[in-house]
Design a protein around this motif. Structure first.
Motif, PDB file in Angstrom:
ATOM      1  N   VAL A 268       0.856  -1.186   0.000  1.00  0.00           N
ATOM      2  CA  VAL A 268       0.000   0.000   0.000  1.00  0.00           C
ATOM      3  C   VAL A 268       0.889   1.232   0.000  1.00  0.00           C
TER       4      VAL A 268
ATOM      5  N   GLY B  37       0.489   5.729  -0.120  1.00  0.00           N
ATOM      6  CA  GLY B  37      -0.406   6.873  -0.132  1.00  0.00           C
ATOM      7  C   GLY B  37      -1.700   6.607   0.605  1.00  0.00           C
ATOM      8  N   SER B  38      -2.770   7.238   0.153  1.00  0.00           N
ATOM      9  CA  SER B  38      -4.042   7.194   0.849  1.00  0.00           C
ATOM     10  C   SER B  38      -4.918   6.064   0.335  1.00  0.00           C
ATOM     11  N   ALA B  39      -4.407   4.837   0.410  1.00  0.00           N
ATOM     12  CA  ALA B  39      -5.189   3.681  -0.021  1.00  0.00           C
ATOM     13  C   ALA B  39      -6.206   3.313   1.056  1.00  0.00           C
TER      14      ALA B  39
ATOM     15  N   GLY C 187      -4.049   6.834  -3.812  1.00  0.00           N
ATOM     16  CA  GLY C 187      -3.136   5.825  -3.309  1.00  0.00           C
ATOM     17  C   GLY C 187      -2.709   4.833  -4.374  1.00  0.00           C
TER      18      GLY C 187
END
Length: 391
Positions: free
Chosen positions: A26, A28-30, A93
């Motif tokens: 993962v 970023g903003s996953a 993400g």
């Protein structure tokens, strides 16, 4: 994939072919972390999720393809600035997904079945799989199961192979045991021969452990609301109070157990670990002081105590008098809960639960509106509360 073990175990028992897509990395903003999984059976039935909806359609197609060709694969999904309608994560993400077939005649079916059965029954299991390295190793499973008191397993056992050098399996077993003991899902990188000095193979280890404990001390009306909230968050919840007239299963029907005993005595004899949350709601010095003196010396995830600011200051003074150090006092969350302006028992339970989650995940507790901090924090290195939730 162990986060959907109950459903997958049923599919195994029913003799279904299926493919599983598991988030392995993962960035970023996953929306979901490593270990999150989605599965598709031979009839096209879907369970689970890898992204909360962003890329599920594309992952579905990958699972169908894996069932057809019998090959594991890894796919990367991210946001495309050039084409906002392309398949990707609109949150910005990036995730990598391992897709592996688990057909009835697959040679690794028995290993998957062992991991799923163990996890579905509430036991402790760690599933290790290669997701970056030689193509012939992708998706090969190795499972470590841990026995405990009263368990049929005498200790750590394992089965399966990652398919490479025997030392690779030995390294995977060692890493899996360590992650399982901490209740964590994480990756590690080794050489194909199993040596940590190399970087040819990356392995994801998913840990499935029994639910973490929440022990609520004080059989008060706020405790009943906190029990319900704790169960919603996946905790095994115990209510403890020395007063038998209040500590009854009838008053706390959703608790896993209700214990009538002096709180500090119960805490000394019961099992706790690095995922345990201790919530002291009695705000009565004769209960609180001996209980907190014991609790603050345990390696648990959270210790919080209810009370007014005056109660808090008086309690801290009494704790110092019985030998609690300043470092130990610094771990006490008191008054317990985040500032939500809570009034009712339900609102108070929400504020307590919010502080537990923020402490566990490294959140600030501040509103996201107007903030420039990440929505999804990098999770702490400590144990996670659930299977597959890093943690």
């Amino acid at each position: 994939m162990l986060d959907i073990a109950e459903d997958l175990n049923r599919w195994v028992e029913e003799g279904r072919d299926f493919a599983v897509a598991t988030v392995v990395t993962v960035g970023g903003s996953a929306p979901r972390g490593p270990g999150a999984a989605m599965a598709v059976d031979g009839e096209g039935t879907v369970i689970g999720s890898v992204s909360g909806g962003c890329v599920e359609g594309a992952v579905y197609d990958l699972c169908v393809q894996a069932l057809q060709d019998g090959e594991a694969t890894v796919e990367r999904f991210g946001y495309s600035d050039e084409d906002a309608f392309a398949v990707g994560l609109t949150c910005g993400g990036v995730i990598e997904v391992l897709v592996a077939p688990v057909s009835v005649d697959a040679p690794d079916r028995a290993v998957y079945a062992a991991a799923l059965s163990r996890a579905a029954s509430g036991g402790a299991a760690a599933l290790a799989r290669v997701f970056r390295g030689p193509a012939e190793l992708l998706g090969r499973p190795l499972v470590v199961s841990s026995g405990g008191p009263g368990d049929a397993l005498p200790g750590d056992t394992y089965e399966g192979t990652l398919g490479g050098h025997p030392e690779l399996d030995r390294t995977a077993v060692g890493e899996s045991r360590a992650l399982l003991a901490a209740g964590r899902t994480a990756e590690f990188v080794v050489s194909e021969s199993g040596a940590h000095c190399g970087s040819a193979v990356t392995v994801l280890v998913e840990s499935s452990v029994p639910p973490p404990r929440m022990i609520v001390f004080g059989a008060v009306d706020f405790a009943a609301a906190l029990v319900r909230t704790g169960k919603f968050l996946g905790y095994h919840v115990t209510v403890c109070d020395a007063r038998p007239v209040f500590a009854t299963p009838a008053r706390f029907p959703e608790a896993d157990e209700v214990v009538v005993e002096w709180p500090h005595r119960y805490l000394r004899r019961t099992a706790t670990d690095g995922r345990t949350a201790l919530c002291v709601l009695t705000h009565d010095a004769k209960f609180d002081v001996p209980l907190l003196a014991a609790a603050l010396r345990l390696p648990v995830a959270f210790v919080g105590a209810m009370g007014s600011r005056r109660t808090h200051e008086d309690r801290n003074r009494r704790l110092r008098e019985v030998g609690v150090t300043e470092d130990e006092l610094a771990a006490l969350r008191s008054p317990i809960g985040l500032d939500l302006g809570a009034r009712t028992p339900e609102e108070t339970a929400l504020s307590i639960a919010a502080e537990i989650v923020a402490t566990r995940q490294g959140g600030t507790g501040r509103p996201l509106t107007g903030a420039r901090t990440p929505i999804h924090h990098d999770r702490p290195k400590g144990p996670s509360p659930r299977a597959g939730a890093v943690a």
